[in-house]
Write an enzyme that holds these catalytic residues in place. Structure first.
Site, short mmCIF file in Angstrom:
data_model
loop_
_atom_site.label_atom_id
_atom_site.label_comp_id
_atom_site.label_asym_id
_atom_site.label_seq_id
_atom_site.Cartn_x
_atom_site.Cartn_y
_atom_site.Cartn_z
CD GLU A 144 -11.20 -1.72 13.56
OE1 GLU A 144 -10.11 -1.35 13.09
OE2 GLU A 144 -12.13 -0.94 13.78
CD GLU B 13 -2.94 -1.07 2.37
OE1 GLU B 13 -2.85 -0.14 3.19
OE2 GLU B 13 -3.84 -1.92 2.39
CG ASP C 110 -14.63 0.86 11.30
OD1 ASP C 110 -13.78 1.56 11.88
OD2 ASP C 110 -14.33 0.02 10.42
CA CA Z 1 -11.58 0.83 12.12
#
Ligand code: CA
Length: 743
Positions: free
Chosen positions: A235, A120, A357
């Site tokens: 998370e 990435e 989220d």
């Molecule tokens: Ca997240």
């Protein structure tokens, strides 16, 4: 669970080559830089230009604040910082490659990264040298014209760290500053390397609590004598913060927490005392609170400020996190702090009381823009929540908030209050709801690029609907206890796949590349893409928009129409953004390939597996890209299933609690990480040893002995076998039907 064999992690031979480049190339610039007709060079940044000692300018990686600020005028052939300059517009003034000749692009060189993990990163190019990171934070310096390796450095990230990373062994890049390469590692360290040799100069531990799952995937940013770094982990249940270190010594300069800790212990700052007023009723600090800054940290020389893109809550559901209500500052916010002191200046919260989220960590671009007749210094962001924000960066005033993707959680943003109007029809506290955007966002971390001349932002968007469901036990009791080492979202994951498989007419995943006018909210053009998860963008003065996509293609499009003028197939799904640079008058476009997210047959990763490479293109480049072997997706014959129906059901739930995030829902991997339905007999035999004994932890598959016992592991194993049998039978039936002539 990483079980099958294959190309593994980089071990990084770290051969230290002498940096033998002649760096006095600045005089050659100008010859190849011509701006396209009708365009004007953008005004240089208004900030003061620090003086520099000429002797130091010859050192490798000599990037200074002044040099970044003058990059458009003096260093148009460089990519000096993450988003090219401090403003992170990802627009290059290079126009040697343009609409008229882009069809002649070919591969100049490529470098195999030997990895199946998602790639990435944004490479940087300074004085003919390209610096970049691969998965496991292995750093490289290569000759930007040939790809020849100058040095590499492996920081030795322990393999088991992968378990604490929600979304893979990811690195989005590094910083080059005043002769050093600043590298942050998945396991939470920040390093400075000598840019000329790759040898380590200093290293600090950025993690405040080693009992919690903090990881770093984002690129550090360096400016104003400091290196700024955040982290991820929301998370799992952590408290977010950003730390600034002295770039030369690694000494800590300041730390800004993004959410309040336990109020009974007092607050670190006035900003935290204010924030704590907006949380109520729960022991959020025990779960963590969240608000991790895992991607965008942007330095603004105009105000000597740093903008922090703050993430989602820990846990995701506000009914658990803050049952008494409240906005939960500074979740899902853009927070401006003083670059020198870390003191709070202003914030804009995109999602008060985040429940989905919805991070605001996505890339931010800074620009000067005339808004309603007034010249403004603005910040632009397309966070996960589906609205595109234009904010005055002098004080955080909201100027625009148009939807850029399909939005069902809110109906609009009230421009008087700056607050979104939530859609009561999609409240999920009492019943599961398909909502857009999902946790993948309407746009995620994939870079966007700003074309100031056209007033357009080019960005990849997607509709990735998600079924938000609150497990009954939490809904009824309101009680949630943090589980160390596991996801702590307080949302349904264990039974989610079962719920979805029982449904009909599932909503589709869609992906788009759009040219978006942030002032009017108009999509000036839209390209519907074959796959829903694609790469970042690059815009250039050659009137081109470059992007890699999930099908493995790199494309150059006409900035006015979106028409593809050139394409190359790289045979690897692409999520990273392209960059462009020049060496000795020759313009290059480079991109890192490899990745995968969705188990979708349109994806190159599904077809070929994931092969991480760095590929540089130039006009007339003639290196051939060869098609790799197709992935063998034939599911082998399975052993008999011995588990009871209840044990298979339990195995299903456990798999979707602990295994799916890496190995895919329904045990169907998107490619890249192993598809467990294809396990060999040896892996089946070794299943307990791998999952509990950690025999493959060096590859990223750590032991789960802290969460699972042998009986649970066997239930998961039997569930995987049952999925393999089901999918194998379906494939055999399909093949047989295809072989039978129709009557
Ligand atoms: Ca997240």
């Amino acid at each position: 669970m990483t079980i099958a064999t294959g190309a593994g992690r980089q071990t990084g031979a770290s051969a230290l080559w002498a940096l033998a480049l002649v760096l006095a190339v600045a005089a050659a610039f100008g010859a190849y830089v011509y701006l396209a007709e009708g365009r004007s060079a953008r005004a240089p940044a208004a900030a003061p230009e620090p003086a520099e000692a000429p002797a130091e300018a010859a050192a490798a990686g000599w990037v200074t604040d002044g040099r970044v600020q003058r990059a458009d005028a003096d260093d148009p052939g460089m990519w000096l910082a993450h988003g090219r300059t401090h403003e992170e517009q990802r627009f290059s003034p290079l126009a040697g490659i343009h609409r008229g000749n882009v069809a002649g692009l070919g591969v100049a060189w490529l470098k195999d990264l030997g990895t199946y993990h998602p790639v990435e990163a944004t490479p940087l190019v300074v004085d003919g040298v390209m610096y970049f990171t691969a998965p496991w934070n292995v750093a490289y310096a290569v000759d930007a014209a040939t790809g020849a390796e100058l040095w590499s450095f492996d920081p030795g990230v322990p393999g088991e760290t992968a378990r604490a990373a929600c979304c893979g062994v990811i690195s989005r890049g590094l910083a080059v500053y005043e002769g050093r390469v600043h590298l942050a590692t998945l396991d939470g360290r920040l390093l400075a390397l000598d840019a000329g040799t790759g040898s380590k100069l200093w290293e600090v531990d950025t993690v405040i609590d080693r009992e919690r799952e903090y990881t770093i995937t984002g690129a550090p940013r360096a400016a104003a004598g400091k290196v700024f770094i955040g982290n991820g982990g929301a998370e799992y249940g952590v408290r977010g913060y950003v730390t600034a270190y002295d770039a030369a010594t690694g000494e800590q300069a300041w730390r800004f927490f993004t959410v309040p800790g336990d109020p009974s212990l007092g607050f670190e700052s006035e900003a935290m005392a204010v924030a704590a007023q907006t949380w109520s009723g729960g022991a959020w600090w025990e779960i963590g609170g969240g608000g991790t800054v895992w991607n965008a940290i942007v330095y603004d020389p105009d105000f000597d400020a740093v903008y922090l893109g703050v993430g989602n809550g820990s846990p995701w559901t506000r009914a658990i996190r803050s049952p008494g209500g409240g906005d939960n500052l500074y979740l899902a916010s853009i927070v401006a702090v003083d670059a020198a002191t870390g003191e709070y200046r202003w914030h804009y919260q995109t999602v008060p009381g985040d429940n989905w989220d919805y991070t605001a960590v996505q890339d931010m671009a800074l620009a000067d823009l005339v808004v309603d007749g007034v010249e403004r210094k603005v910040l632009m962001q397309a966070p996960k929540n589906g609205f595109f924000y234009v904010i005055d960066r002098s004080d955080g005033t909201l100027l625009r908030a148009h939807p850029y993707a399909t939005v069902t959680w809110a109906t609009r943003v009230d421009m008087e209050t700056g607050r979104p109007i939530e859609n009561p029809d999609t409240a999920y506290a009492d019943a599961p709801q398909w909502i857009l955007p999902g946790p993948g966002g309407g746009h995620n971390w994939q870079a966007m690029s700003w074309d100031a001349g056209r007033g357009l932002m080019y960005l990849g968007t997607h509709d990735l609907p998600f079924l938000y469901a609150m497990p009954e036990e939490y809904r009824e009791t309101g009680v949630y206890k943090r589980r160390p080492g596991a996801w702590n979202t307080a949302l349904e994951f264990g039974r989610l796949n079962q719920m979805i498989e029982a449904m009909e007419n599932l909503p589709e995943n869609k992906g788009y590349l759009i040219a978006f006018d942030p002032l009017t909210g108009q999509r000036v053009w839209t390209v519907e893409q074959a796959h829903a998860w694609n790469g970042g963008t690059l815009a250039t003065a050659g009137d081109l928009v470059f992007q890699g996509d999930g099908t493995g293609h790199v494309s150059a499009r006409d900035a006015d129409t979106g028409e593809a003028l050139w394409q190359a197939q790289t045979y690897a799904s692409i999520v990273a953004p392209p960059i462009t640079y020049a060496v000795d008058g020759e313009q290059y476009v480079a991109i890192m390939t490899g990745g995968g997210y969705l188990p979708d047959e349109a994806a190159a990763t599904w077809k070929y597996g994931s092969h991480g490479q760095l590929i540089a293109f130039k006009l007339g480049g003639d290196v051939a890209l060869t098609e790799p072997a197709l992935r063998n997706l034939e599911i082998p014959e399975q052993r008999p299933i011995t588990a009871s129906a209840e044990d298979l059901d339990r195995g299903d739930v456990l798999y979707h609690e602990y295994c799916w995030a890496c190995h895919g829902p329904g045990a169907k991997s998107p490619g890249g990480l192993p598809d467990l339905r294809l396990m060999t007999a040896e892996s089946h035999d070794a299943f307990q040893a791998i999952v509990l004994g950690g025999t493959k932890q060096d590859t990223g598959m750590a032991s789960f002995a802290d969460l699972l016992d042998a009986q649970d592991v066997e239930r998961i194993h039997q569930y995987i076998v049952s999925r393999a049998v089901k999918d194998r039978d379906a494939a055999l039936a399909e093949a047989s039907a295809a072989a039978t002539p129709a009557e």
